[in-house]
Design a protein around this motif. Structure first.
Motif, PDB file in Angstrom:
ATOM      1  N   ASP A  29       0.818  -1.212   0.000  1.00 43.12           N
ATOM      2  CA  ASP A  29       0.000   0.000   0.000  1.00 43.12           C
ATOM      3  C   ASP A  29       0.850   1.259   0.000  1.00 43.12           C
ATOM      4  O   ASP A  29       0.329   2.379   0.013  1.00 43.12           O
ATOM      5  CB  ASP A  29      -0.941   0.019   1.206  1.00 43.12           C
ATOM      6  N   GLY A  30       2.166   1.086   0.006  1.00 43.25           N
ATOM      7  CA  GLY A  30       3.049   2.240  -0.035  1.00 43.25           C
ATOM      8  C   GLY A  30       3.352   2.836   1.322  1.00 43.25           C
ATOM      9  O   GLY A  30       4.073   3.834   1.420  1.00 43.25           O
ATOM     10  N   LEU A  31       2.846   2.223   2.391  1.00 43.17           N
ATOM     11  CA  LEU A  31       3.063   2.729   3.742  1.00 43.17           C
ATOM     12  C   LEU A  31       3.979   1.792   4.534  1.00 43.17           C
ATOM     13  O   LEU A  31       4.051   0.589   4.239  1.00 43.17           O
ATOM     14  CB  LEU A  31       1.725   2.868   4.477  1.00 43.17           C
ATOM     15  N   PRO A  32       4.666   2.320   5.542  1.00 43.06           N
ATOM     16  CA  PRO A  32       5.538   1.471   6.360  1.00 43.06           C
ATOM     17  C   PRO A  32       4.746   0.375   7.066  1.00 43.06           C
ATOM     18  O   PRO A  32       3.580   0.562   7.442  1.00 43.06           O
ATOM     19  CB  PRO A  32       6.128   2.445   7.384  1.00 43.06           C
ATOM     20  N   LYS A  33       5.385  -0.757   7.265  1.00 45.07           N
ATOM     21  CA  LYS A  33       4.749  -1.897   7.936  1.00 45.07           C
ATOM     22  C   LYS A  33       5.063  -1.830   9.428  1.00 45.07           C
ATOM     23  O   LYS A  33       5.972  -2.486   9.930  1.00 45.07           O
ATOM     24  CB  LYS A  33       5.241  -3.206   7.318  1.00 45.07           C
ATOM     25  N   TYR A  34       4.293  -0.999  10.128  1.00 46.56           N
ATOM     26  CA  TYR A  34       4.457  -0.849  11.565  1.00 46.56           C
ATOM     27  C   TYR A  34       3.629  -1.907  12.293  1.00 46.56           C
ATOM     28  O   TYR A  34       2.673  -2.454  11.751  1.00 46.56           O
ATOM     29  CB  TYR A  34       4.030   0.547  12.006  1.00 46.56           C
ATOM     30  N   VAL A  35       3.991  -2.162  13.542  1.00 44.73           N
ATOM     31  CA  VAL A  35       3.323  -3.216  14.303  1.00 44.73           C
ATOM     32  C   VAL A  35       2.520  -2.612  15.452  1.00 44.73           C
ATOM     33  O   VAL A  35       2.915  -1.602  16.038  1.00 44.73           O
ATOM     34  CB  VAL A  35       4.354  -4.237  14.849  1.00 44.73           C
ATOM     35  N   ARG A  36       1.398  -3.232  15.773  1.00 47.74           N
ATOM     36  CA  ARG A  36       0.636  -2.932  16.979  1.00 47.74           C
ATOM     37  C   ARG A  36       0.654  -4.193  17.841  1.00 47.74           C
ATOM     38  O   ARG A  36       0.173  -5.237  17.423  1.00 47.74           O
ATOM     39  CB  ARG A  36      -0.800  -2.514  16.659  1.00 47.74           C
ATOM     40  N   LEU A  37       1.208  -4.072  19.028  1.00 44.89           N
ATOM     41  CA  LEU A  37       1.351  -5.230  19.901  1.00 44.89           C
ATOM     42  C   LEU A  37       0.019  -5.632  20.547  1.00 44.89           C
ATOM     43  O   LEU A  37      -0.912  -4.831  20.626  1.00 44.89           O
ATOM     44  CB  LEU A  37       2.381  -4.931  20.993  1.00 44.89           C
ATOM     45  N   LYS A  38      -0.034  -6.853  21.015  1.00 49.08           N
ATOM     46  CA  LYS A  38      -1.238  -7.333  21.706  1.00 49.08           C
ATOM     47  C   LYS A  38      -1.400  -6.632  23.059  1.00 49.08           C
ATOM     48  O   LYS A  38      -2.520  -6.375  23.496  1.00 49.08           O
ATOM     49  CB  LYS A  38      -1.131  -8.840  21.949  1.00 49.08           C
ATOM     50  N   ASN A  39      -0.289  -6.383  23.718  1.00 54.90           N
ATOM     51  CA  ASN A  39      -0.281  -5.754  25.053  1.00 54.90           C
ATOM     52  C   ASN A  39      -1.243  -6.456  26.012  1.00 54.90           C
ATOM     53  O   ASN A  39      -2.115  -5.836  26.636  1.00 54.90           O
ATOM     54  CB  ASN A  39      -0.605  -4.267  24.944  1.00 54.90           C
ATOM     55  N   ALA A  40      -1.049  -7.776  26.101  1.00 54.84           N
ATOM     56  CA  ALA A  40      -1.884  -8.599  26.980  1.00 54.84           C
ATOM     57  C   ALA A  40      -1.650  -8.220  28.441  1.00 54.84           C
ATOM     58  O   ALA A  40      -0.508  -8.151  28.911  1.00 54.84           O
ATOM     59  CB  ALA A  40      -1.566 -10.071  26.760  1.00 54.84           C
ATOM     60  N   ALA A  41      -2.746  -7.991  29.160  1.00 58.85           N
ATOM     61  CA  ALA A  41      -2.643  -7.551  30.557  1.00 58.85           C
ATOM     62  C   ALA A  41      -2.265  -8.705  31.479  1.00 58.85           C
ATOM     63  O   ALA A  41      -2.682  -9.854  31.280  1.00 58.85           O
ATOM     64  CB  ALA A  41      -3.956  -6.944  30.998  1.00 58.85           C
ATOM     65  N   VAL A  42      -1.468  -8.388  32.477  1.00 59.12           N
ATOM     66  CA  VAL A  42      -1.132  -9.332  33.532  1.00 59.12           C
ATOM     67  C   VAL A  42      -2.240  -9.276  34.585  1.00 59.12           C
ATOM     68  O   VAL A  42      -2.721  -8.186  34.939  1.00 59.12           O
ATOM     69  CB  VAL A  42       0.223  -8.964  34.179  1.00 59.12           C
ATOM     70  N   ALA A  43      -2.658 -10.421  35.068  1.00 64.18           N
ATOM     71  CA  ALA A  43      -3.714 -10.469  36.088  1.00 64.18           C
ATOM     72  C   ALA A  43      -3.274  -9.711  37.345  1.00 64.18           C
ATOM     73  O   ALA A  43      -2.145  -9.879  37.823  1.00 64.18           O
ATOM     74  CB  ALA A  43      -4.044 -11.909  36.432  1.00 64.18           C
ATOM     75  N   LYS A  44      -4.176  -8.897  37.875  1.00 63.52           N
ATOM     76  CA  LYS A  44      -3.849  -8.112  39.066  1.00 63.52           C
ATOM     77  C   LYS A  44      -3.945  -8.968  40.330  1.00 63.52           C
ATOM     78  O   LYS A  44      -4.763  -9.880  40.412  1.00 63.52           O
ATOM     79  CB  LYS A  44      -4.781  -6.905  39.166  1.00 63.52           C
ATOM     80  N   LYS A  45      -3.140  -8.632  41.313  1.00 60.78           N
ATOM     81  CA  LYS A  45      -3.103  -9.376  42.572  1.00 60.78           C
ATOM     82  C   LYS A  45      -3.394  -8.500  43.787  1.00 60.78           C
ATOM     83  O   LYS A  45      -3.542  -9.015  44.894  1.00 60.78           O
ATOM     84  CB  LYS A  45      -1.723 -10.024  42.739  1.00 60.78           C
ATOM     85  N   LEU A  46      -3.464  -7.192  43.565  1.00 54.25           N
ATOM     86  CA  LEU A  46      -3.611  -6.253  44.675  1.00 54.25           C
ATOM     87  C   LEU A  46      -4.902  -5.454  44.547  1.00 54.25           C
ATOM     88  O   LEU A  46      -5.496  -5.389  43.459  1.00 54.25           O
ATOM     89  CB  LEU A  46      -2.420  -5.293  44.700  1.00 54.25           C
ATOM     90  N   PRO A  47      -5.336  -4.819  45.626  1.00 52.30           N
ATOM     91  CA  PRO A  47      -6.517  -3.953  45.555  1.00 52.30           C
ATOM     92  C   PRO A  47      -6.270  -2.795  44.584  1.00 52.30           C
ATOM     93  O   PRO A  47      -5.127  -2.389  44.351  1.00 52.30           O
ATOM     94  CB  PRO A  47      -6.667  -3.442  46.993  1.00 52.30           C
ATOM     95  N   GLU A  48      -7.348  -2.268  44.051  1.00 52.66           N
ATOM     96  CA  GLU A  48      -7.237  -1.142  43.114  1.00 52.66           C
ATOM     97  C   GLU A  48      -6.604   0.060  43.808  1.00 52.66           C
ATOM     98  O   GLU A  48      -6.820   0.278  45.013  1.00 52.66           O
ATOM     99  CB  GLU A  48      -8.626  -0.763  42.596  1.00 52.66           C
ATOM    100  N   TYR A  49      -5.823   0.801  43.050  1.00 50.13           N
ATOM    101  CA  TYR A  49      -5.110   1.945  43.608  1.00 50.13           C
ATOM    102  C   TYR A  49      -5.349   3.160  42.727  1.00 50.13           C
ATOM    103  O   TYR A  49      -5.215   3.096  41.503  1.00 50.13           O
ATOM    104  CB  TYR A  49      -3.612   1.640  43.670  1.00 50.13           C
ATOM    105  N   ARG A  50      -5.703   4.255  43.360  1.00 47.55           N
ATOM    106  CA  ARG A  50      -5.924   5.498  42.608  1.00 47.55           C
ATOM    107  C   ARG A  50      -4.726   6.406  42.774  1.00 47.55           C
ATOM    108  O   ARG A  50      -4.340   6.738  43.901  1.00 47.55           O
ATOM    109  CB  ARG A  50      -7.194   6.203  43.108  1.00 47.55           C
ATOM    110  N   VAL A  51      -4.130   6.787  41.660  1.00 46.09           N
ATOM    111  CA  VAL A  51      -2.976   7.669  41.710  1.00 46.09           C
ATOM    112  C   VAL A  51      -3.440   9.069  42.063  1.00 46.09           C
ATOM    113  O   VAL A  51      -4.399   9.591  41.473  1.00 46.09           O
ATOM    114  CB  VAL A  51      -2.229   7.685  40.358  1.00 46.09           C
ATOM    115  N   ALA A  52      -2.776   9.693  43.012  1.00 48.67           N
ATOM    116  CA  ALA A  52      -3.136  11.035  43.451  1.00 48.67           C
ATOM    117  C   ALA A  52      -2.934  12.037  42.330  1.00 48.67           C
ATOM    118  O   ALA A  52      -2.134  11.820  41.404  1.00 48.67           O
ATOM    119  CB  ALA A  52      -2.308  11.428  44.667  1.00 48.67           C
ATOM    120  N   ASP A  53      -3.657  13.138  42.383  1.00 43.20           N
ATOM    121  CA  ASP A  53      -3.511  14.190  41.402  1.00 43.20           C
ATOM    122  C   ASP A  53      -2.070  14.672  41.375  1.00 43.20           C
ATOM    123  O   ASP A  53      -1.395  14.712  42.407  1.00 43.20           O
ATOM    124  CB  ASP A  53      -4.437  15.377  41.724  1.00 43.20           C
ATOM    125  N   ARG A  54      -1.659  15.105  40.177  1.00 42.48           N
ATOM    126  CA  ARG A  54      -0.285  15.532  39.999  1.00 42.48           C
ATOM    127  C   ARG A  54      -0.029  16.895  40.567  1.00 42.48           C
ATOM    128  O   ARG A  54       1.077  17.341  40.625  1.00 42.48           O
ATOM    129  CB  ARG A  54       0.047  15.511  38.495  1.00 42.48           C
TER     130      ARG A  54
END
Length: 420
Positions: A395-420
């Protein structure tokens, strides 16, 4: 398989070759039998326990990652406070590392990221968890201390010089009855490395760029207009390269937008149109201006082979340092020869890199303040050499890749990052 896992994360603005470093990290770790997790969106992913299992990616995908732009695992602008200010945040980070048996942490970024890596290397023992932390260099601004140059810069330098060269040929074709002044705005908040790289586009006194406006030199409106006028009268047209970090006599950015990022940096952008309006109002010349912005750092099709090779080398070395028991270091580039150009990788303490900024040496700026010297050319020229083009598809465009980026199962309680 070696005991423990390695966590890799990306921080700050991405580059054309940051994924080359990521591919080198994963490839090298695999050869040593070490599983690599990636933190989604940098240190935020580590805090949120939002991890990616790179072992789910094929060898072919990792090879393709080496020529794909962007940040495959996401990035962030988030600066950790000191442990005294936010001990709970560090405790959470250690909890995540312990829960997933992560023994090595590689943080790929610039000055602020080196600071984060250094902080984490210090708090592991204090919080009862052994973690080897390695900073990995990356920045388009080339302002990291200690290293001779920084992966990401060579490709931006090449893109900038190419853009100036090609645009100047366009202007040269049209100046008789059309555009007299062309202004290109480039990145560079405090250090004019990218602006300086534009100087590689020409060799003679009448070659573009005719004027380079460095952030290290206070902007003088009258002197600038006089130089533009003289150049147009002599050459027929004038090509200007302006750093986004240009400041006036009061020390204010000419293009400050009034907002700041998570690191406290002023958001910039808009020097080129401001200068163009000035040229029109004072000199009456027809103009064009361009603001490449993200195009500068995402132009993988124009990547420098030197940059690609160095980006791979620091990723490979970072893994090797970590597995050898190094901690609180960064693999840096050491120039051993200008001609022929030669370099090697060596470890440097993060303490000497974090929060230090490498400015453009005064000896690299011409005495009149509007161009580069022979010393700058000797330093810059090898960094843009060679091509590292991606493969292209039908198609004339570069052959770039998009990874699966499969998530690792979480083991800890949810955490909310504080405002910056």
């Amino acid at each position: 398989m070696a005991v423990g896992k390695l966590l890799y994360a990306q921080s700050g603005g991405v580059t054309a070759v940051i994924n080359t470093t990521a591919a080198a990290v994963i490839d090298t770790a695999r050869k040593h039998g070490v599983k690599v997790y990636a933190a989604r969106n940098g240190i935020l992913g580590a805090l949120r326990e939002d991890l990616i299992d790179t072992s789910k990616e094929s060898a072919a995908a990792i090879r393709a990652l080496a020529w794909t732009p962007g940040g495959a695992f996401g990035s962030c602008r988030y600066k950790l406070k000191s442990i005294e200010e936010n001990r709970a945040q560090y405790a959470r980070l250690i909890d995540v590392l312990r829960a997933h048996d992560i023994r090595w942490f590689l943080y790929n970024g610039g000055n602020d990221s080196a600071d984060t890596a250094h902080k984490i290397s210090q708090v592991g023992k204090a919080l009862g968890y052994e973690i080897a932390c390695i900073g990995v260099p990356k920045t388009v601004d080339n302002d990291l201390a200690v290293t001779d140059c920084c992966p990401g810069f060579g490709s931006v330098a090449k893109y900038t010089a190419l853009s100036v060269l090609e645009a100047s040929l366009d202007v040269a074709s049209m100046y008789e009855s059309s555009t007299k002044v062309f202004i290109l705005e480039v990145m560079g908040r405090h250090a004019g490395w990218i602006a300086a790289a534009a100087g590689l586009a020409g060799n003679g006194p009448d070659d573009a760029p005719h004027l380079i406006l460095f952030p290290e030199i206070t902007f003088d409106e009258d002197a600038f207009l006089a130089r533009v006028k003289a150049t147009v009268e002599r050459v027929g047209y004038c090509v200007v390269v302006a750093s986004e970090g240009l400041k006036n006599a009061e020390g204010r950015f000419l293009a400050e937008a009034g907002t700041r990022d998570a690191f406290g940096h002023a958001q910039l952008g808009g020097v080129a149109p401001a200068l163009a309006a000035l040229v029109k109002a004072k000199l009456g010349y027809k103009y064009h201006w361009a603001l490449p912005d993200y195009l500068q750092r995402s132009a993988r099709h124009a990547a420098s082979k030197t940059d690609h090779d160095q980006a791979w080398a620091v990723g490979k070395a970072a893994v090797e340092y970590a597995l050898a028991g190094e901690n609180a270091v960064m693999p840096v580039i050491v120039r051993t020869s200008d001609a022929p150009y030669r370099w090697k990788i060596a470890p440097a303490p993060l303490a000497k890199i974090a929060n230090h900024e490498k400015k453009l040496p005064p000896s690299f700026i011409r005495r009149d303040g509007y161009g580069i010297t022979a010393a700058a050319r000797r330093y810059l020229a090898p960094l843009i050499r060679g091509e590292a083009a991606p493969p292209y598809g039908a198609d004339g465009l570069p052959k770039y890749v998009r990874l699966k980026n499969a998530a690792v199962a979480k083991k800890l309680p949810e955490y909310r990052v504080a405002d910056r």
